[in-house]
Enzyme design. Sequence first.
Site, PDB file in Angstrom:
ATOM      1  N   GLU A 141      -5.366  -8.450   0.236  1.00 20.02           N
ATOM      2  CA  GLU A 141      -6.126  -8.074   1.441  1.00 20.02           C
ATOM      3  C   GLU A 141      -7.569  -7.829   1.042  1.00 20.02           C
ATOM      4  OE1 GLU A 141      -4.617  -4.910   3.935  1.00 20.02           O
ATOM      5  OE2 GLU A 141      -2.548  -5.605   3.738  1.00 20.02           O
ATOM      6  N   GLU A 182       0.810  -1.227   0.000  1.00 24.17           N
ATOM      7  CA  GLU A 182       0.000   0.000   0.000  1.00 24.17           C
ATOM      8  C   GLU A 182       0.842   1.277   0.000  1.00 24.17           C
ATOM      9  OE1 GLU A 182      -3.032   0.113   2.984  1.00 24.17           O
ATOM     10  OE2 GLU A 182      -3.944  -1.765   2.366  1.00 24.17           O
TER      11      GLU A 182
HETATM   12  O1  IFM Z   1      -4.626  -3.213   8.933  1.00 26.77           O
HETATM   13  C1  IFM Z   1      -4.516  -2.642   7.666  1.00 26.77           C
HETATM   14  C2  IFM Z   1      -3.324  -3.203   6.938  1.00 26.77           C
HETATM   15  O2  IFM Z   1      -2.151  -3.031   7.650  1.00 26.77           O
HETATM   16  C3  IFM Z   1      -3.164  -2.524   5.592  1.00 26.77           C
HETATM   17  N1  IFM Z   1      -4.402  -2.565   4.848  1.00 26.77           N
HETATM   18  C4  IFM Z   1      -5.609  -2.159   5.515  1.00 26.77           C
HETATM   19  C5  IFM Z   1      -5.752  -2.912   6.839  1.00 26.77           C
HETATM   20  C6  IFM Z   1      -7.050  -2.479   7.557  1.00 26.77           C
HETATM   21  O3  IFM Z   1      -7.013  -1.116   7.818  1.00 26.77           O
END
Ligand code: IFM
Length: 486
Positions: free
Chosen positions: A393, A209
């Site tokens: 994710e 990210e």
């Molecule tokens: O917890 C975070 C993760 O570290 C990165 N992506 C989003 C998740 C939820 O906020």
Amino acid sequence: MNDDLTRRRLLQIGALGAVTAGLAACAPAGSPTPMTTETWMPPADPMPFPANYTWGTATSAFQVEGSTTVDGRGVSIWDTFCAEPRRIRDGSTGDPGADHYNRWESDLDLMAELGLGAYRFSVAWPRIQPLGSGAVNQKGVDFYRTLVDGLVERGIKPGITLYHWDLPQPLQDAGGWPARDTAYRFADYARIMFDALGDVDADWFTINEPKTTSYVGHLYGAHAPGIADADAAAASVHHQLLGHGLAVRQFRDSGAQGRIGIALNLTPVYPASEEFSDSARLVDGAENRLFLDPVLLGSYPDDAIGRLGGMLHADKAAFDALVLDGDLAITSEPCEFLAIQYYGSGGVGFDGASVELWPTSNATWQQVHAEGLYDLLMRLKADYPAIPIVITENGIPDESPALTTDDGYRVAYLRDHFVQAARAIGDGSLLEAHYVWSMLDNFEWAEGYQQRWGIVAVDFETQKRSPKRSFEYYKGVISANAVSLS
Ligand code: IFM
């Protein structure tokens, strides 16, 4: 500053109030993300996944490991940030996290019980190079070697993220991601890890990210390193992507097994009405194309950075001057896959202001819209060269900070997103893996321990693990390799 609110501002969510998904489905053509129709009928129940589809879960080092001062680990920007007053909602730190540094073995047993095909974790750079450059801390390397071996023994493929936000503090002191040199230090560190673990068949993820690091960490100052400066944010975009490409080159040079790619959090955006289509296009530039184009096309979009509403409001000429000859060949170094992280969609109104078009979860930046995943996958297929896609994710927080295993809303969220993933595969998406965020309740950055994202509940006092309903649900999906519609 409140993390949730600032991450929400990432999409500049306005106060126009929720409207129904039905209304959203009437959003006009001309959106940067083509809107799906509501007339789609699932072709089968259950919807099957390809035989080689990979089911995974994900975590990150600072969020789960704890043990931040043992075995030679150096200080990261998140240790520094947590120590500053009022940075973290509940005043907590990365200790104890979910104590995964000590409990990794039983956590891996839980993963085996779940039937996981892959587990994505991150390496804490300060455990490997406590000063961010130079000497290697062998105890840190040994921890990840043991973890990887434990996964392989259980038949679980390692997904290794090299950077999930815990920059060694000495590198921040030298300028952090706004400084070009950090990209080269990242590539050096990546090479250490390829040499240490490259004998294992793993999927490697360079940077997690970059958008969150740039915007939440450098524009809003709500994440480490707590900087609020648009030009620093823009510079950190380029240097993270440069670091990604340099690491990919090191990967090839090292002869490591496995595959490599970057993990981009992407947000499909939709104009709240036709008149906001141009604004939505600019928001899409800053949210998505600023990261996708340099990686997949070898160019930066012209409309992502500048003074118009929805853009990243940095000095475009200064940004362009940072991009040296040959840099875009590095950022677009070919990879085996693109990893995407999908949480929800965004609506766009006047001057790029964000509009709540779908119900928002307990994370106020997250508008829950499963069809957005399908739209995103179709958009990637239409606008970019063909490349396998991995969802690294996807998840939702519990409805409250209280410890619970009763998470029917998460079951519904996961089911709806699995359905849209299966739909996209049916329509030609090269999607091949789905990692749920997260395996365990953990430290949710500036929210501290107040947002629980795990499919396994963690009592942070006792560190007892309790699988939630979603764990059992996911186990069923994995074993059937199919998702039922109800
Ligand atoms: O917890 C975070 C993760 O570290 C990165 N992506 C989003 C998740 C939820 O906020």
